[in-house]
Every structure is written in structure tokens, then in C-alpha cells.
Enzyme design. Structure first.
Site, mmCIF file in Angstrom:
data_model
loop_
_atom_site.group_PDB
_atom_site.id
_atom_site.type_symbol
_atom_site.label_atom_id
_atom_site.label_comp_id
_atom_site.label_asym_id
_atom_site.label_seq_id
_atom_site.Cartn_x
_atom_site.Cartn_y
_atom_site.Cartn_z
ATOM 1 N N HIS A 11 -12.823 -4.172 3.879
ATOM 2 C CA HIS A 11 -11.360 -4.338 3.960
ATOM 3 C C HIS A 11 -10.793 -3.755 5.257
ATOM 4 C CE1 HIS A 11 -7.203 -4.055 1.810
ATOM 5 N NE2 HIS A 11 -7.053 -3.972 3.105
ATOM 6 N N GLU A 66 -17.589 12.623 22.457
ATOM 7 C CA GLU A 66 -16.259 13.118 22.084
ATOM 8 C C GLU A 66 -15.977 12.953 20.574
ATOM 9 O OE1 GLU A 66 -13.268 13.599 24.746
ATOM 10 O OE2 GLU A 66 -15.082 14.566 25.453
ATOM 11 N N HIS A 74 -2.976 2.077 8.487
ATOM 12 C CA HIS A 74 -4.019 1.242 7.882
ATOM 13 C C HIS A 74 -4.141 -0.047 8.685
ATOM 14 C CE1 HIS A 74 -6.297 -1.184 5.107
ATOM 15 N NE2 HIS A 74 -5.273 -1.994 4.876
ATOM 16 N N HIS A 99 -7.159 -3.438 10.042
ATOM 17 C CA HIS A 99 -8.341 -4.242 9.684
ATOM 18 C C HIS A 99 -9.187 -4.529 10.929
ATOM 19 C CE1 HIS A 99 -5.868 -6.204 6.100
ATOM 20 N NE2 HIS A 99 -6.083 -4.914 5.926
ATOM 21 N N GLU A 140 0.824 -1.216 0.000
ATOM 22 C CA GLU A 140 0.000 0.000 0.000
ATOM 23 C C GLU A 140 0.861 1.271 0.000
ATOM 24 O OE1 GLU A 140 -2.931 -0.539 -0.700
ATOM 25 O OE2 GLU A 140 -3.624 -2.376 0.272
#
Ligand code: 13P
Ligand code: ZN
Length: 272
Positions: free
Chosen positions: A211, A170, A140, A142, A116
Site C-alpha cells: 500500500h 546517513e 502518508h 504511495h 485515514e
């Protein structure tokens, strides 16, 4: 200073391990990048090795020309970041044109940056510009609850932003711009990198349908705080939906009441 002893590398590793503990990094899932500042580059410069070939990034990031990044390796397990950092992370530099990179540290035995990398660098470029250079972190992962919700909620920014703001008072203070959503796309490609970086022009949070999620921030703590809040909000939302749905909530006027005391502007596109 030994590269693995520097505060920014140690914090990068502890962040990855914390993410692993949370269950957000099955197998090699997820990746992480950090745009180093000038002091950090100076701290490690004499330990970097400048003899690797330049390789194509797979996209263009001219505003990041010649900058240095700490990034996860492709295929590396976050679980192993602490015990085997030289095979799990590395320092790379982007070339003058913003189209190539070279490895200067780590990524030993032929390891390469995360698949990525185009998304990380495009996001880092966009948020650098949006925040006048303040933001340096892109993460990133999952998380199961967020991914589960991508099968149930409509995949639009207003729905996600409003629900996630509603789940904890919040939340609108922490991500007042809201949450962007990328529909399902093939990972690791320029197209998903472009789609995500378009969202990062406005948001600090982008969902990848079925994803995972990308978040960005100024430093490690604020980026951690952001993903922690978003995933917690997702967990509350799943509980609320499982208990029969929302019966009472924070109203749009309540959201507006937060603006003055907290010095924020909640994205008006997502308030009725
Ligand atoms: P990498 O192992 O290449 O970082 O890929 C993991 C991932 O989550 C892809 O989206
Ligand atoms: Zn992923």
C-alpha cells in the site's frame, strides 16, 4: 491574516505538490496532517467558522482534545492542492472528549477529512506523547519502490531497518530507531490506525504492506527529509538486488561506530 497566506498552510501545500511531482500521489493517493501550534491558531482564529456539527472520528484521541489540525480532504488529488486548496484541505478541531471533530475552514461543498483520519490522529497523538509535544507532522504516500519491496522482503521490522540502514550511511543517523511494518490490512479503518500507532510508539517510519508508507516528524522539512531518504534507500536497494545482491556492506560494528560522533543510539534489537 488570510488562512491561505499563512506560512504553515503554504508549506503544507508545497509539500503536497512536491510529493505529487515525485510520483507518490497517483489519483487521490496519500494524505497529510499537521497539528497546529498556538501561534498558528491565534493567527487564523478570527477567520475560522465554528458552526459545523461535530462528527465521529472513528477512534479516540483524548490527548489531542481541543487541538487544531490542517488535513487533506478525502478523495482530493494532491495535484490540485495549489490550484484548489479550499476543496483539497481544511482546518479541523477535535472536541473535548477526543472522539469527534468539526470543520472550521476549507473542505468546501461537503468535502470531508481524509479517510485515514483515524490513523493520522492516532499517530499524531502517539508521537506527541513520545516527543513531549515536539512532533506535529504525519504524512502518508504511495512511493512505487517502497511498495514494490513489500512484495519481496520479509515483512518484519529488523529486515527492513537493517537493509534500509545499509543502503546509505546517513540512514541510521536519520532513522536510528528503524522502520516498522504493518502487514496488509484494510485501509481507512480503526484497526490499521491502531496497528500503525503502536509502531509509531517506537519508529518514525511505518510501512503499509502492498500500500504505502507513513512517516512522522517535528516539522515539514524534517518529515520531508525522512521520506526522501527512505524512498532513496529503497531505490538503491532495488538496484543492488537487481545487480545480484549485496557483495560488501556497512557492518554492524560500523553502525555502532556512528553512535558516538553523531550522538545517536541505533536500535540494538536490529544489530547482530
Ligand atoms: P483519501 O483520499 O481518503 O485521503 O485516501 C487516500 C489513501 O491513500 C488511502 O490510504
Ligand atoms: Zn493510501
Amino acid at each position: 491574516m488570510e488562512i491561505l497566506e499563512t506560512p504553515f498552510v503554504k508549506r503544507f501545500i508545497s509539500f503536497c505538490l512536491e510529493g505529487y511531482q515525485r510520483g507518490w500521489h497517483e489519483r487521490n493517493g496519500g494524505n497529510f496532517s499537521y497539528r497546529m501550534n498556538d501561534e498558528e491558531v491565534a493567527m487564523v482564529k478570527d477567520k475560522l467558522v465554528y458552526n459545523e456539527d461535530w462528527k465521529e472520528i472513528g477512534t479516540e484521541v483524548p490527548t489531542l482534545a481541543e487541538e487544531y489540525f490542517l488535513v487533506k480532504c478525502t478523495g482530493a488529488y494532491m495535484m490540485n492542492m495549489g490550484s484548489d486548496p479550499k476543496h483539497c484541505l481544511g482546518i479541523i478541531q477535535v472536541d473535548k472528549t477526543g472522539t469527534k471533530y468539526r470543520i472550521l475552514f476549507g473542505m468546501e461543498d461537503g468535502r470531508r477529512p481524509t479517510s485515514e483520519l483515524p490513523a493520522h490522529l492516532m499517530n499524531l497523538a502517539v508521537v506527541k506523547e513520545r516527543t513531549n509535544g515536539k512532533y506535529r507532522v504525519v504524512y502518508h504516500c504511495h512511493p512505487a519502490t517502497i511498495i514494490a519491496l513489500t512484495f519481496v522482503l520479509p515483512l518484519d521490522a529488523k529486515t527492513w531497518s537493517h537493509y534500509f540502514w545499509e543502503m546509505m550511511t546517513e540512514c541510521p543517523i536519520i532513522f536510528p530507531a528503524g522502520i516498522g511494518v504493518v502487514p496488509w490490512m484494510v485501509p481507512g479503518q480503526k484497526e490499521i490506525a491502531v496497528a500503525t500507532s503502536e509502531l509509531m510508539k517506537k519508529y518514525d517510519v511505518a510501512i503499509w504492506a502492498h500500500h504505502g508508507i507513513f512517516v512522522t516528524g517535528e516539522d515539514f522539512d524534517s518529515t520531508w527529509g525522512l521520506i526522501d531518504c527512505v524512498e532513496k534507500s529503497a531505490q538503491i536497494l532495488v538496484k543492488v538486488l537487481a545487480m545480484g545482491g549485496i557483495k560488501q556492506t556497512i557492518t554492524n560494528d560500523n553502525f555502532r561506530e556512528l553512535e558516538k560522533p553523531f550522538g545517536i543510539k541505533i536500535n540494538p534489537e536490529f544489530l547482530d
